[in-house]
Scaffold this motif. Sequence first.
Motif, PDB file in Angstrom:
ATOM      1  N   UNK A 601       0.853  -1.197   0.000  1.00  0.00           N
ATOM      2  CA  UNK A 601       0.000   0.000   0.000  1.00  0.00           C
ATOM      3  C   UNK A 601       0.883   1.240   0.000  1.00  0.00           C
ATOM      4  N   UNK A 602       0.532   2.209  -0.842  1.00  0.00           N
ATOM      5  CA  UNK A 602       1.274   3.467  -0.939  1.00  0.00           C
ATOM      6  C   UNK A 602       0.284   4.618  -0.850  1.00  0.00           C
ATOM      7  N   UNK A 603       0.604   5.579   0.012  1.00  0.00           N
ATOM      8  CA  UNK A 603      -0.155   6.826   0.120  1.00  0.00           C
ATOM      9  C   UNK A 603       0.758   7.934  -0.392  1.00  0.00           C
ATOM     10  N   UNK A 604       0.356   8.572  -1.476  1.00  0.00           N
ATOM     11  CA  UNK A 604       1.161   9.620  -2.110  1.00  0.00           C
ATOM     12  C   UNK A 604       0.450  10.964  -1.912  1.00  0.00           C
ATOM     13  N   UNK A 621      -0.993  -3.209  -4.163  1.00  0.00           N
ATOM     14  CA  UNK A 621      -2.412  -3.541  -4.281  1.00  0.00           C
ATOM     15  C   UNK A 621      -3.313  -2.346  -4.008  1.00  0.00           C
ATOM     16  N   UNK A 622      -2.848  -1.407  -3.201  1.00  0.00           N
ATOM     17  CA  UNK A 622      -3.691  -0.277  -2.813  1.00  0.00           C
ATOM     18  C   UNK A 622      -2.886   1.006  -2.975  1.00  0.00           C
ATOM     19  N   UNK A 623      -3.498   2.007  -3.622  1.00  0.00           N
ATOM     20  CA  UNK A 623      -2.829   3.281  -3.882  1.00  0.00           C
ATOM     21  C   UNK A 623      -3.776   4.420  -3.536  1.00  0.00           C
ATOM     22  N   UNK A 624      -3.248   5.416  -2.775  1.00  0.00           N
ATOM     23  CA  UNK A 624      -3.995   6.629  -2.429  1.00  0.00           C
ATOM     24  C   UNK A 624      -3.203   7.809  -2.978  1.00  0.00           C
ATOM     25  N   UNK A 625      -3.832   8.650  -3.805  1.00  0.00           N
ATOM     26  CA  UNK A 625      -3.225   9.875  -4.342  1.00  0.00           C
ATOM     27  C   UNK A 625      -4.044  11.045  -3.810  1.00  0.00           C
ATOM     28  N   UNK A 626      -3.416  11.888  -3.001  1.00  0.00           N
ATOM     29  CA  UNK A 626      -4.151  12.940  -2.286  1.00  0.00           C
ATOM     30  C   UNK A 626      -3.428  14.275  -2.448  1.00  0.00           C
ATOM     31  N   UNK A 627      -4.184  15.327  -2.788  1.00  0.00           N
ATOM     32  CA  UNK A 627      -3.667  16.682  -2.818  1.00  0.00           C
ATOM     33  C   UNK A 627      -2.619  16.923  -3.878  1.00  0.00           C
ATOM     34  N   UNK A 647      -7.605   5.225  -4.648  1.00  0.00           N
ATOM     35  CA  UNK A 647      -8.336   6.358  -4.078  1.00  0.00           C
ATOM     36  C   UNK A 647      -7.668   7.637  -4.578  1.00  0.00           C
ATOM     37  N   UNK A 648      -8.456   8.532  -5.179  1.00  0.00           N
ATOM     38  CA  UNK A 648      -7.946   9.780  -5.745  1.00  0.00           C
ATOM     39  C   UNK A 648      -8.770  10.927  -5.162  1.00  0.00           C
ATOM     40  N   UNK A 649      -8.068  11.939  -4.561  1.00  0.00           N
ATOM     41  CA  UNK A 649      -8.756  13.114  -4.018  1.00  0.00           C
ATOM     42  C   UNK A 649      -7.838  14.323  -4.128  1.00  0.00           C
ATOM     43  N   UNK A 650      -8.428  15.496  -4.293  1.00  0.00           N
ATOM     44  CA  UNK A 650      -7.658  16.727  -4.355  1.00  0.00           C
ATOM     45  C   UNK A 650      -6.771  16.843  -5.573  1.00  0.00           C
ATOM     46  N   UNK A 662      -7.562   0.621 -18.264  1.00  0.00           N
ATOM     47  CA  UNK A 662      -6.673  -0.439 -18.750  1.00  0.00           C
ATOM     48  C   UNK A 662      -6.098  -1.280 -17.620  1.00  0.00           C
ATOM     49  N   UNK A 663      -6.164  -0.802 -16.404  1.00  0.00           N
ATOM     50  CA  UNK A 663      -5.539  -1.488 -15.272  1.00  0.00           C
ATOM     51  C   UNK A 663      -6.482  -2.548 -14.710  1.00  0.00           C
ATOM     52  N   UNK A 664      -6.019  -3.186 -13.648  1.00  0.00           N
ATOM     53  CA  UNK A 664      -6.840  -4.198 -12.983  1.00  0.00           C
ATOM     54  C   UNK A 664      -7.562  -3.686 -11.771  1.00  0.00           C
ATOM     55  N   UNK A 665      -7.779  -2.358 -11.678  1.00  0.00           N
ATOM     56  CA  UNK A 665      -8.437  -1.767 -10.508  1.00  0.00           C
ATOM     57  C   UNK A 665      -9.860  -2.303 -10.395  1.00  0.00           C
ATOM     58  N   UNK A 666     -10.193  -2.758  -9.185  1.00  0.00           N
ATOM     59  CA  UNK A 666     -11.529  -3.284  -8.908  1.00  0.00           C
ATOM     60  C   UNK A 666     -12.356  -2.263  -8.131  1.00  0.00           C
ATOM     61  N   UNK A 667     -11.738  -1.606  -7.155  1.00  0.00           N
ATOM     62  CA  UNK A 667     -12.445  -0.645  -6.297  1.00  0.00           C
ATOM     63  C   UNK A 667     -11.810   0.735  -6.505  1.00  0.00           C
ATOM     64  N   UNK A 668     -12.620   1.701  -6.913  1.00  0.00           N
ATOM     65  CA  UNK A 668     -12.143   3.051  -7.205  1.00  0.00           C
ATOM     66  C   UNK A 668     -12.941   4.050  -6.383  1.00  0.00           C
ATOM     67  N   UNK A 669     -12.201   4.904  -5.639  1.00  0.00           N
ATOM     68  CA  UNK A 669     -12.825   5.971  -4.859  1.00  0.00           C
ATOM     69  C   UNK A 669     -12.284   7.296  -5.387  1.00  0.00           C
ATOM     70  N   UNK A 670     -13.183   8.200  -5.773  1.00  0.00           N
ATOM     71  CA  UNK A 670     -12.786   9.470  -6.384  1.00  0.00           C
ATOM     72  C   UNK A 670     -13.522  10.601  -5.684  1.00  0.00           C
TER      73      UNK A 670
END
Length: 738
Positions: A601-604, A621-627, A647-650, A662-670
């Motif tokens: 898991x990476x929180x960027x 497996x899990x990626x958060x892109x914030x701000x 998860x994408x915010x800001x 194109x990716x294998x993302x199953x759960x997307x939070x925007x």
Amino acid sequence: MAAESERSEPYVRLASLRRLHVAVAQLSTARGLADTLQTIADGVVEGLGFEVAAVHLVRPDGDLVVAAVAGSDEAEVALAGRTASRASWDQELSTGEPWGGLRFIPYAEGRADGLPRWHPAGPVPQGKDDWRPGDRLFAPLYDADGELLGVLSVDRPHNGRRPGAWAREALQLYSSQAAAALGNARLRSDMQRALARLERRQSALRASEEGFRRDFEYAPNGMAVAETGGDQHGQFVHVNDALCRLLGRSAADVRRRSFSDIVHPEDLGTLLRTSAEGGRAEVRLARHDGSYLWVSLRNSVVADTADGPRFLLTHVEDIDERKRHGLELAHRADHDALTGLPNGAELRARLSAKICPSAEDESGADGFDAAGMPSAFGAAGGHVHLVAPEEGGGTRGLAVLFCDLDGMHAVNERYGFRAGDAVLVELARRLSDAVGDGDGDTVARFGGDEFVVLADGLRPADAQELAVRLRNAIALPVEVDGDVTVTVDSSLGVAWAACGDSVEDVLKTADLRMYEEKRSRERARHVRTASEPADPERRIVAMPPRHDAVVWAPHRPAVQREFVRTWPTDGAAPPARPRAVEVGSAAALSRLAADPHHIHRVVCRGDVADLSALGRLPSLRSLVIDGNAVLLGLDALDGCRRLRSLTVSGCGRLTDWSAVARSGVVFLTVSCAASAVPELSSGLVGAPRLRELRLLTTGEDGRDGERESTGRESALDLGALHTMPRLRITLDSGAATG
């Protein structure tokens, strides 16, 4: 002259006698009934001195029909086939002048209505004894029992005179012989008809038996003939190939058995009832491999008039697929699809069957015996009257335990709903194992992460012990996807079912006690956290101490900003190989590639323009892109083959979402502005593995939108996302579509 007449009289009589003998002899040569009738009429004309004769035959319905005419074609045309009623003939014969066994009716006498008539042409008679056209002479034909067989009528004697004594005697003698011949002919005719009918029946029976054998052997469904009654009841006598194939057995193997040998024990009573009375039944039959097959039996008892029922004819139809489908539908109606446990409706039904509306036992008993066990005589009709046991007492009752799982929301957030479902299935199995399979015990999934347990025959101390056992079973770690282990907690509330209470009241009481325990544990946890020293193993530490540090977080639902600590705080060392990290720059992100295989898991956070290093993290497996205010696209995801949650915010400038598709993302939070939703929708169309989209829309100033909950989907332009049948779309307050 007189002397010559006297000498000629014996000669005349002898000649008449010879003709009579010949006529009688002809009667014995006739073969069938029709031939006999015609022979009788011909004998009168040829041997007895009359020009015309007719035979009227009694039919089975009692009427008489002209069956034979001799001596005149005109008479045959006029009389043949004509019928008259038996009453008319009885009237005609009763009015005649008896000449021994004959009946003579002069022309002057009237004629009964309905009788056949024929008036021959000829000279008008002159003498008193002359035969006149209206004269009628009948010879009734009776059998040995006196039954009327027919009537022989004669007309127009050769000498033109009424018959004398000798002629009458000869006609009477001939009629008696004709009656015997007619009776024999009728007997032979009846026998021939009976033999013909018997032959037809036998032929039909043989054809029927052959048809039955053919239909029996080659029927597409199973067929069996079995014994009925006695010690051999149900023993197979004959079976067809279809039944052998159905049971997976040879014909010899099946014939050595009876229905009772291969029917399921639970269906034996149904089988015996229908085999004795006939009719239909649905039972399970054992196959050669030990499995059971649902079949429909249609039984017919083949009876013997002499000995009573002899055989049981059974038609066996394979209904296994339909029956199992019906049972599956019934199971789905009252069981949870995920865990297989009874659902809320089934739980209510089972609980309702345990309690009665009356708060008091009408029989006066308390429903329990001296040992505290439920008494079978506690209430009329076999109902055991339930009362709630007193705390600390020794009586037993029906305990209702309401269980709520704590932490399932965090599991779903971090690992996805598929992992959450796997945890629920495992915990449902543990609950069932902990409760056991006692009579009257039920483990049901009440809804979401709530379970309810019904346990009968428990004391209050037993119920508390069961609650501890359930909590311990839930607290054990659960392995998900082979390399992830999660742990959840639980809160339980115990209530007691008692007659007079409603089902909803009992469940509500257990639910309230569960929440009381949950609040009590939360208060205790807060007190313990404030009084105990910090545990360095539980803190989140950073390494090295820079603003773009790589930050490690222990197992938590999500890495939140408020949990980040600057390292070192108290000299504690960070873990050697963290699984979840937070980065604040492209350089920090690049350093993760030095040992990338343990990073899940990476929180960027912040303006990191270059995310290409993410493609070098094979276990991500899990990626958060914030701000991130500089990010335009997500092409870096092309190398993240195992990424499942994003998860994408800001990220206000992010407009290119095609890499997500194109990716294998199953759960997307925007989290984005409402104006950016159309670009998001068009970029995600066709995403092959996307199953859930959680969308939080904000205003242009970044604040959460204030839209009403109704009409929420129509207020956003989701475009073609609605055409993706397997995609679930959840909007800001949890309203779902798709």
